[in-house]
Design an enzyme around this catalytic site. Structure first.
Site, PDB file in Angstrom:
ATOM      1  N   HIS A  63      41.007   4.663  79.622  1.00 13.94           N
ATOM      2  CA  HIS A  63      41.425   3.141  80.198  1.00 13.94           C
ATOM      3  C   HIS A  63      42.691   3.342  81.137  1.00 13.94           C
ATOM      4  O   HIS A  63      43.390   4.150  80.876  1.00 13.94           O
ATOM      5  CB  HIS A  63      41.657   2.214  78.994  1.00 13.94           C
ATOM      6  CG  HIS A  63      42.732   2.717  78.033  1.00 13.94           C
ATOM      7  ND1 HIS A  63      44.039   2.487  78.189  1.00 13.94           N
ATOM      8  CD2 HIS A  63      42.684   3.435  76.812  1.00 13.94           C
ATOM      9  CE1 HIS A  63      44.778   2.784  77.299  1.00 13.94           C
ATOM     10  NE2 HIS A  63      44.233   3.559  76.269  1.00 13.94           N
ATOM     11  N   GLU A 209      42.175  -2.068  77.524  1.00  8.73           N
ATOM     12  CA  GLU A 209      41.832  -1.487  76.095  1.00  8.73           C
ATOM     13  C   GLU A 209      42.931  -1.837  75.157  1.00  8.73           C
ATOM     14  O   GLU A 209      42.627  -2.058  74.127  1.00  8.73           O
ATOM     15  CB  GLU A 209      42.136  -0.004  76.300  1.00  8.73           C
ATOM     16  CG  GLU A 209      41.343   1.006  75.111  1.00  8.73           C
ATOM     17  CD  GLU A 209      42.511   1.131  74.014  1.00  8.73           C
ATOM     18  OE1 GLU A 209      42.334   1.546  72.907  1.00  8.73           O
ATOM     19  OE2 GLU A 209      43.766   0.855  74.462  1.00  8.73           O
TER      20      GLU A 209
HETATM   21 CO    CO Z   1      44.797   4.602  74.457  1.00 11.16          CO
END
Ligand code: CO
Length: 350
Positions: A63, A209
């Site tokens: 991410h 995320e």
């Molecule tokens: Co992380």
């Protein structure tokens, strides 16, 4: 590009959840020369596909986003009020330097102002301040002065200090969770330059995320992988006063293979395959202690009819603070492990 230089440019880039443009701008030219196809999807995920000898997709995820803040009010006197994005520890916010990113992409330095101890009662000094009572001071003396700099409600901010190279292969910086995962993906793509992988490798540099595995979910849907690995920067708690399971991982102990966290229980045969691959190539590794944290693998394994998904993490001390510490050896070993997994993943099919 060498791994430390890569980490430096990724760590220094601004990329609060939902505002990952600057990180994507660092990554795009790096992966463009290494992948057969690069695109940005509707949510802002950067997808880089390296076609293999066969069509089934192995998805590698990291991410791009970091936790941060968002300006929700400008005081008449020029102070910025904010809400938090992602999991901050309220104790560390006061008296930190911040970077605010205006809509035009300009970065503005500020500080989360606090009262000196002289003005606080003993009781006030002992407890953390809620984010609602804090403010960012960018040295503007009125709301008009804030506006003149292009800063307004809705602009993101985060705690930020420049990346540092320390002795013995250590680096210190912000957002190593998960810019280190992004760095690993770039280096894996670089390692695949000279050989065509068996499976098609789709790297997803995912958004958001930290606010609920959001980008990974839609990336998995469009990529439709059969196998996936989420590459993370995870908690290393090998510090004084922490023992046993709560250490989660140890810095310098090699990449950590996920067995189970709060978002996924990894299929045991995938864990064993990763262990076997590491052992056969002499790559040090450790198991990440159950059941702490959650990763994009949690969203990916629930895609469509289900995906054989797991996680490999680089141990980082002090994540979710502006000063995380990691050992570059662990990063290099994670690159070796994931690259080896790319070569062998097809043996898990059928
Ligand atoms: Co992380």
């Amino acid at each position: 590009m060498d791994t430390v230089t890569l980490l430096e440019s990724l760590s220094n880039a601004f990329g609060v959840s939902g505002f990952e443009d600057d990180v994507r701008r660092v990554l795009h030219p790096l992966v463009a020369g290494l992948a057969d196809e690069v695109r940005t999807d509707a949510l802002g995920n950067l997808i880089a596909v390296r076609r293999g000898r066969t069509a089934p997709v192995l998805m590698l995820d990291a991410h791009m986003d970091e936790i941060g803040m968002i300006v929700n009010h400008v005081e008449d006197a020029g102070f910025l009020r904010f809400a938090t994005i992602g999991g901050w520890d309220a104790r560390i916010l006061p008296a930190q330097a911040v970077t605010v990113r205006a809509q035009d992409g300009t970065l503005h330095r500020g500080v989360i102002g606090t009262l000196p101890p002289h003005l606080l009662s003993t009781e006030e000094r002992a407890k953390p301040l809620p984010a609602e009572s804090l403010f960012i001071d960018i040295g503007a003396d009125s709301a008009a002065a804030v506006a003149a700099r292009g800063v307004r409600v809705g602009d993101p901010a985060t705690l930020a200090y420049p990346f540092e190279r320390w002795p013995d292969g250590h680096v210190l910086g912000k957002a190593l969770d998960d810019r280190v995962g992004c760095a690993v993906l770039v280096q894996v793509l670089a390692a695949l330059r000279s050989r065509t992988p068996e499976m098609t490798v789709a790297c997803a540099f995912a958004v958001s995320e930290e606010v609920g595995l959001r980008g990974a979910r839609t990336a998995a849907y469009q990529l439709d992988p059969v196998i996936a690995l989420a590459i993370e920067g995870t908690v290393a708690a090998d510090v004084p006063g922490v023992a046993g399971a709560r250490q989660v991982t140890r810095m310098g102990g090699g990449p950590a293979i996920s067995v189970a966290d709060r978002s996924i229980i990894v299929r045991p045969h995938l864990v064993r395959a990763l262990e076997r691959i590491a052992a056969s190539r002499g790559i040090p590794y450790q198991l990440k202690t159950p059941l702490y944290g959650g990763t994009d693998a949690g969203a990916i394994h629930l895609n469509r009819a289900g995906v054989l998904a797991g996680g490999v993490s680089v141990p980082c001390r002090y994540i979710h603070t502006p000063l995380s510490l990691l050992r570059t050896r662990d990063v290099e070993d994670a690159v070796r492990l994931v690259t080896a997994f790319v070569e062998e993943a097809h043996t898990l099919l059928g």
